[in-house]
Write an enzyme that holds these catalytic residues in place. Structure first.
Site, PDB file in Angstrom:
ATOM      1  N   CYS A  53       0.705  -1.355   0.144  1.00 42.93           N
ATOM      2  CA  CYS A  53       0.288   0.093   0.251  1.00 42.93           C
ATOM      3  C   CYS A  53       0.901   1.477  -0.124  1.00 42.93           C
ATOM      4  O   CYS A  53       2.201   1.364   0.943  1.00 42.93           O
ATOM      5  CB  CYS A  53      -1.154   0.464   0.960  1.00 42.93           C
ATOM      6  SG  CYS A  53      -2.153   1.344   1.563  1.00 42.93           S
ATOM      7  N   CYS A  57       0.005   4.650   6.964  1.00 41.32           N
ATOM      8  CA  CYS A  57      -0.431   4.820   8.170  1.00 41.32           C
ATOM      9  C   CYS A  57       0.655   4.043   9.384  1.00 41.32           C
ATOM     10  O   CYS A  57       1.037   2.792   8.633  1.00 41.32           O
ATOM     11  CB  CYS A  57      -1.658   4.364   8.264  1.00 41.32           C
ATOM     12  SG  CYS A  57      -2.628   4.546   6.836  1.00 41.32           S
ATOM     13  N   CYS A  60       0.594  -0.025  10.387  1.00 38.24           N
ATOM     14  CA  CYS A  60      -0.183  -1.159   9.335  1.00 38.24           C
ATOM     15  C   CYS A  60       0.694  -1.759   8.762  1.00 38.24           C
ATOM     16  O   CYS A  60       1.834  -1.296   8.065  1.00 38.24           O
ATOM     17  CB  CYS A  60      -0.856  -0.009   8.752  1.00 38.24           C
ATOM     18  SG  CYS A  60      -1.690  -1.191   6.685  1.00 38.24           S
ATOM     19  N   CYS A  97     -17.235  -8.308   4.555  1.00 43.39           N
ATOM     20  CA  CYS A  97     -16.616  -6.591   4.314  1.00 43.39           C
ATOM     21  C   CYS A  97     -15.357  -6.831   3.777  1.00 43.39           C
ATOM     22  O   CYS A  97     -14.363  -8.285   4.069  1.00 43.39           O
ATOM     23  CB  CYS A  97     -15.945  -6.560   5.980  1.00 43.39           C
ATOM     24  SG  CYS A  97     -14.827  -5.116   5.609  1.00 43.39           S
ATOM     25  N   CYS A 128     -20.073  -4.940   2.699  1.00 42.07           N
ATOM     26  CA  CYS A 128     -19.464  -3.237   3.374  1.00 42.07           C
ATOM     27  C   CYS A 128     -17.923  -3.734   2.303  1.00 42.07           C
ATOM     28  O   CYS A 128     -17.502  -4.935   2.283  1.00 42.07           O
ATOM     29  CB  CYS A 128     -19.354  -4.113   4.877  1.00 42.07           C
ATOM     30  SG  CYS A 128     -17.602  -2.453   5.445  1.00 42.07           S
ATOM     31  N   CYS A 188     -19.730   2.964   8.161  1.00 41.82           N
ATOM     32  CA  CYS A 188     -18.431   2.576   8.892  1.00 41.82           C
ATOM     33  C   CYS A 188     -17.527   2.960   9.676  1.00 41.82           C
ATOM     34  O   CYS A 188     -16.770   3.264   8.804  1.00 41.82           O
ATOM     35  CB  CYS A 188     -19.098   0.691   8.785  1.00 41.82           C
ATOM     36  SG  CYS A 188     -17.553  -0.065  10.192  1.00 41.82           S
ATOM     37  N   ARG A 260     -18.988  -1.614  16.950  1.00 42.41           N
ATOM     38  CA  ARG A 260     -18.027  -2.898  17.029  1.00 42.41           C
ATOM     39  C   ARG A 260     -15.857  -3.525  17.312  1.00 42.41           C
ATOM     40  O   ARG A 260     -15.164  -2.144  17.282  1.00 42.41           O
ATOM     41  CB  ARG A 260     -17.806  -3.050  15.456  1.00 42.41           C
ATOM     42  CG  ARG A 260     -17.023  -3.981  14.602  1.00 42.41           C
ATOM     43  CD  ARG A 260     -16.781  -3.835  13.180  1.00 42.41           C
ATOM     44  NE  ARG A 260     -18.066  -3.529  12.770  1.00 42.41           N
ATOM     45  CZ  ARG A 260     -18.796  -4.675  12.441  1.00 42.41           C
ATOM     46  NH1 ARG A 260     -18.496  -5.930  12.450  1.00 42.41           N
ATOM     47  NH2 ARG A 260     -20.483  -3.658  11.956  1.00 42.41           N
TER      48      ARG A 260
HETATM   49  N1  SAM Z   1      -6.608   0.375   3.607  1.00 40.69           N
HETATM   50  C1  SAM Z   1      -8.231   0.590   3.353  1.00 40.69           C
HETATM   51  C2  SAM Z   1      -7.982   1.959   4.204  1.00 40.69           C
HETATM   52  O1  SAM Z   1      -6.825   2.533   5.310  1.00 40.69           O
HETATM   53  O2  SAM Z   1      -8.804   2.812   4.400  1.00 40.69           O
HETATM   54  C3  SAM Z   1      -9.028  -0.092   4.450  1.00 40.69           C
HETATM   55  C4  SAM Z   1      -8.003  -1.707   5.474  1.00 40.69           C
HETATM   56  S1  SAM Z   1      -7.893  -0.459   6.970  1.00 40.69           S
HETATM   57  C5  SAM Z   1      -6.897  -2.049   6.958  1.00 40.69           C
HETATM   58  C6  SAM Z   1      -9.103  -0.459   7.818  1.00 40.69           C
HETATM   59  C7  SAM Z   1      -8.832  -0.103   9.473  1.00 40.69           C
HETATM   60  O3  SAM Z   1      -8.073  -1.071  10.029  1.00 40.69           O
HETATM   61  C8  SAM Z   1      -7.676   1.256   9.737  1.00 40.69           C
HETATM   62  O4  SAM Z   1      -7.881   2.462   9.420  1.00 40.69           O
HETATM   63  C9  SAM Z   1      -7.203   0.581  10.952  1.00 40.69           C
HETATM   64  O5  SAM Z   1      -8.509   1.901  11.921  1.00 40.69           O
HETATM   65  C10 SAM Z   1      -6.980  -0.423  11.316  1.00 40.69           C
HETATM   66  N2  SAM Z   1      -5.679  -1.225  11.523  1.00 40.69           N
HETATM   67  C11 SAM Z   1      -4.656  -1.293  10.061  1.00 40.69           C
HETATM   68  N3  SAM Z   1      -3.870  -1.742  10.797  1.00 40.69           N
HETATM   69  C12 SAM Z   1      -3.714  -2.238  12.217  1.00 40.69           C
HETATM   70  C13 SAM Z   1      -3.612  -2.526  13.438  1.00 40.69           C
HETATM   71  N4  SAM Z   1      -1.746  -3.427  13.480  1.00 40.69           N
HETATM   72  N5  SAM Z   1      -4.124  -2.880  14.771  1.00 40.69           N
HETATM   73  C14 SAM Z   1      -4.911  -2.227  14.850  1.00 40.69           C
HETATM   74  N6  SAM Z   1      -5.736  -1.700  13.714  1.00 40.69           N
HETATM   75  C15 SAM Z   1      -5.115  -1.818  13.215  1.00 40.69           C
HETATM   76  C1  DTB Z   2     -11.585  -2.127  11.289  1.00 44.44           C
HETATM   77  O1  DTB Z   2     -11.492  -0.964  11.814  1.00 44.44           O
HETATM   78  N1  DTB Z   2     -11.083  -3.132  11.771  1.00 44.44           N
HETATM   79  C2  DTB Z   2     -11.276  -4.200  10.070  1.00 44.44           C
HETATM   80  C3  DTB Z   2     -11.659  -3.643   9.190  1.00 44.44           C
HETATM   81  N2  DTB Z   2     -12.098  -2.135   9.527  1.00 44.44           N
HETATM   82  C4  DTB Z   2     -11.120  -3.443   8.044  1.00 44.44           C
HETATM   83  C5  DTB Z   2      -9.605  -4.328  10.370  1.00 44.44           C
HETATM   84  C6  DTB Z   2      -8.616  -4.208  11.230  1.00 44.44           C
HETATM   85  C7  DTB Z   2      -7.372  -4.817  10.747  1.00 44.44           C
HETATM   86  C8  DTB Z   2      -6.095  -5.227  11.766  1.00 44.44           C
HETATM   87  C9  DTB Z   2      -4.573  -5.217  11.555  1.00 44.44           C
HETATM   88  C10 DTB Z   2      -4.816  -6.342  10.303  1.00 44.44           C
HETATM   89  O2  DTB Z   2      -5.190  -7.532  10.050  1.00 44.44           O
HETATM   90  O3  DTB Z   2      -4.318  -6.248   8.997  1.00 44.44           O
HETATM   91 FE1  SF4 Z   3      -3.346   1.804   3.751  1.00 50.02          FE
HETATM   92 FE2  SF4 Z   3      -2.529   0.071   5.619  1.00 50.02          FE
HETATM   93 FE3  SF4 Z   3      -3.091   2.257   5.585  1.00 50.02          FE
HETATM   94 FE4  SF4 Z   3      -4.955   1.028   4.716  1.00 50.02          FE
HETATM   95  S1  SF4 Z   3      -4.032   1.086   7.042  1.00 50.02           S
HETATM   96  S2  SF4 Z   3      -4.038   2.713   4.084  1.00 50.02           S
HETATM   97  S3  SF4 Z   3      -3.613  -1.047   3.777  1.00 50.02           S
HETATM   98  S4  SF4 Z   3      -1.463   1.323   5.143  1.00 50.02           S
END
Ligand code: SAM
Ligand code: DTB
Ligand code: SF4
Length: 329
Positions: A53, A57, A60, A97, A128, A188, A260
Site C-alpha cells: 500500500c 499509516c 499498518c 467486509c 461492506c 462504518c 464494533r
Molecule cells: N486501506 C484501507 C483504509 O485504510 O481505509 C482499508 C483497510 S485498513 C487496514 C482499515 C483500518 O484497519 C484502519 O483504518 C485501521 O483503523 C485498522 N487497522 C489497520 N492496521 C491495524 C493494526 N495493526 N491494529 C489495529 N487496527 C488496525
Molecule cells: C476496522 O476498523 N478494522 C478492520 C476493518 N475495519 C477493515 C481491520 C483491522 C485490521 C487489523 C490489522 C490486520 O489484520 O491487518
Molecule cells: Fe494502506 Fe494500511 Fe493505511 Fe489502509 S491502513 S491505507 S492498507 S497503509
C-alpha cells in the site's frame, strides 16, 4: 433520549473520566434502551488485495514503506471471494467486509469490485467494503451495485492524526465519508486506540465521530495490534480499561450505532470481552483472520457466545428483498 450531534469536548471528557463502574453502568443502560442486550452482529473480513500500500499509516502491516515481512498478494479472483462469502454465511455472519490495501480504487479496479458486490449481495449477505478514499462517482456506483456499508476510519483525534499518517489528511477522510453518505450508503467509521495517544485524543476521536451530520451506523474500536517492522511496533501497550472506556463513551454518545469490537480481540481474555459487551459493544469480526493478522477464531467465539448466552444477529433483508417477498405472498 434523542440522538445528539452537538456533543461538546467537555461533556465527552466528563463521561470518559467518570469512575469506571459508573461509566459502564450508564453505557449498559443506554444500550438496553436501543438494542437487545444479548444479540451481537457478526461480520467476516476478507482481504481482496494485500500489501504494497502506498500510504504510510504507522500501525499498518500493509504499508509498502515498512518492512513488516508481510507477503503481498495481487487482487484475488471474484470466484474465490464468493467461496469465502458462502463460508462466512454458513458460519453465521450477517455481513461480509472486503478490504483492499489501496490509497483509493483506480478506475480499472471498479468493474472488479462492482461485480464482487453484486455477487456477494446475491448470496443474502450484507455487503461492506474498505478500499481507501472514494470519489463521489465511485461511491454512487458501489451503492447501485448493492454495497450496504463503506468502512473508512478517522483512526484518531484530529490533533494526533499527523503523528500517525502523513499521506492523506484528516479532512480527506471526512470527504470520503461525505461521499459515502451522499451516495446513500451506511457508514462504518471508528478508530484505533493504543497508538501512543492520550485520553484527550481518544476523547477527540469520539468528538469527531459523534458530531458528524449523521452518526456512523457502525463504529469499530480497534486496539492496536503491534506489527514488527512498523514504527508503532514497540509502543507501550494500552491498558484494556481505556479501550473499554472508549467503547462505553461511544455507546452513550452514539446510542443507535453498532459499536464494533475490532482488531485486538485475539489477545484479550473472555472476561475483557464480556466487559466490552457490558459497556455496549454489539458487533464484532469473526474468523481466524482479520485482514492480515490473527483474530479470535470461530471456535473460540462460539464458546464465548455459549458461555455468555449471546446470539448472532440475522442478516436484515434489504428493502428490495422485502418488496419481492410481499409481492410473492
Ligand atoms: N486501506 C484501507 C483504509 O485504510 O481505509 C482499508 C483497510 S485498513 C487496514 C482499515 C483500518 O484497519 C484502519 O483504518 C485501521 O483503523 C485498522 N487497522 C489497520 N492496521 C491495524 C493494526 N495493526 N491494529 C489495529 N487496527 C488496525
Ligand atoms: C476496522 O476498523 N478494522 C478492520 C476493518 N475495519 C477493515 C481491520 C483491522 C485490521 C487489523 C490489522 C490486520 O489484520 O491487518
Ligand atoms: Fe494502506 Fe494500511 Fe493505511 Fe489502509 S491502513 S491505507 S492498507 S497503509
Amino acid at each position: 433520549m434523542t440522538v445528539r450531534n452537538d456533543w461538546t469536548r467537555d461533556e465527552i471528557q466528563a463521561l470518559y473520566e467518570q469512575p469506571f463502574l459508573d461509566l459502564v453502568f450508564k453505557a449498559q443502560q443506554t444500550h438496553r434502551e436501543h438494542f437487545d442486550a444479548n444479540t451481537i452482529q457478526v461480520s467476516t473480513l476478507l482481504s481482496i488485495k494485500t500489501g504494497k500500500c502506498p500510504e504510510d499509516c504507522k500501525y499498518c502491516s500493509q504499508s509498502a514503506r515498512y518492512d513488516s515481512k508481510l507477503e503481498a498478494e495481487k487482487r484475488i479472483a471474484v470466484d474465490k471471494v464468493i467461496q469465502e462469502a458462502k463460508e462466512a454465511l454458513e458460519s453465521g455472519s450477517s455481513r461480509f467486509c472486503m478490504g483492499a490495501a489501496w490509497r483509493n480504487p483506480h478506475e480499472r479496479d471498479m468493474p472488479y469490485v462492482l461485480e464482487m458486490v453484486r455477487e456477494v449481495k446475491a448470496l443474502g449477505l450484507e455487503t461492506c467494503m474498505t478500499l481507501g478514499m472514494l470519489n463521489q462517482s465511485q461511491a454512487e456506483r458501489l451503492q447501485v451495485a448493492g454495497l450496504d456499508y463503506y468502512n473508512h476510519n478517522l483512526d484518531t483525534s484530529r490533533e494526533y492524526y499527523p503523528k500517525v499518517i502523513s499521506t492523506r489528511t484528516f479532512d480527506d477522510r471526512l470527504d470520503t465519508l461525505d461521499h459515502v453518505r451522499n451516495a446513500g450508503m451506511k457508514v462504518c467509521s471508528g478508530g484505533i486506540v493504543g497508538l501512543g495517544e492520550n485520553s484527550h485524543d481518544r476523547v477527540g476521536l469520539l468528538l469527531e465521530l459523534s458530531t458528524l451530520p449523521m452518526h456512523p451506523e457502525s463504529v469499530p474500536i480497534n486496539m492496536l495490534v503491534p506489527i514488527e517492522g512498523t514504527p508503532l511496533a514497540d509502543v507501550e501497550k494500552l491498558d484494556v480499561t481505556e479501550w473499554i472506556r472508549t467503547i462505553a463513551v461511544a455507546r452513550i454518545i452514539m446510542p443507535k450505532s453498532y459499536i464494533r469490537l475490532s482488531a485486538g480481540r485475539e489477545s484479550m481474555s473472555d472476561s475483557d470481552q464480556a466487559l466490552a459487551f457490558m459497556a455496549g459493544a454489539n458487533s464484532l469480526f469473526s474468523g481466524e483472520k482479520l485482514l492480515t493478522t490473527p483474530n479470535a477464531g470461530e471456535g473460540r467465539d462460539k464458546q464465548l457466545f455459549n458461555k455468555l448466552g449471546l446470539k448472532a444477529e440475522k442478516a436484515k433483508p434489504s428493502v428490495a428483498e422485502l418488496t419481492i417477498d410481499a409481492m410473492a405472498s
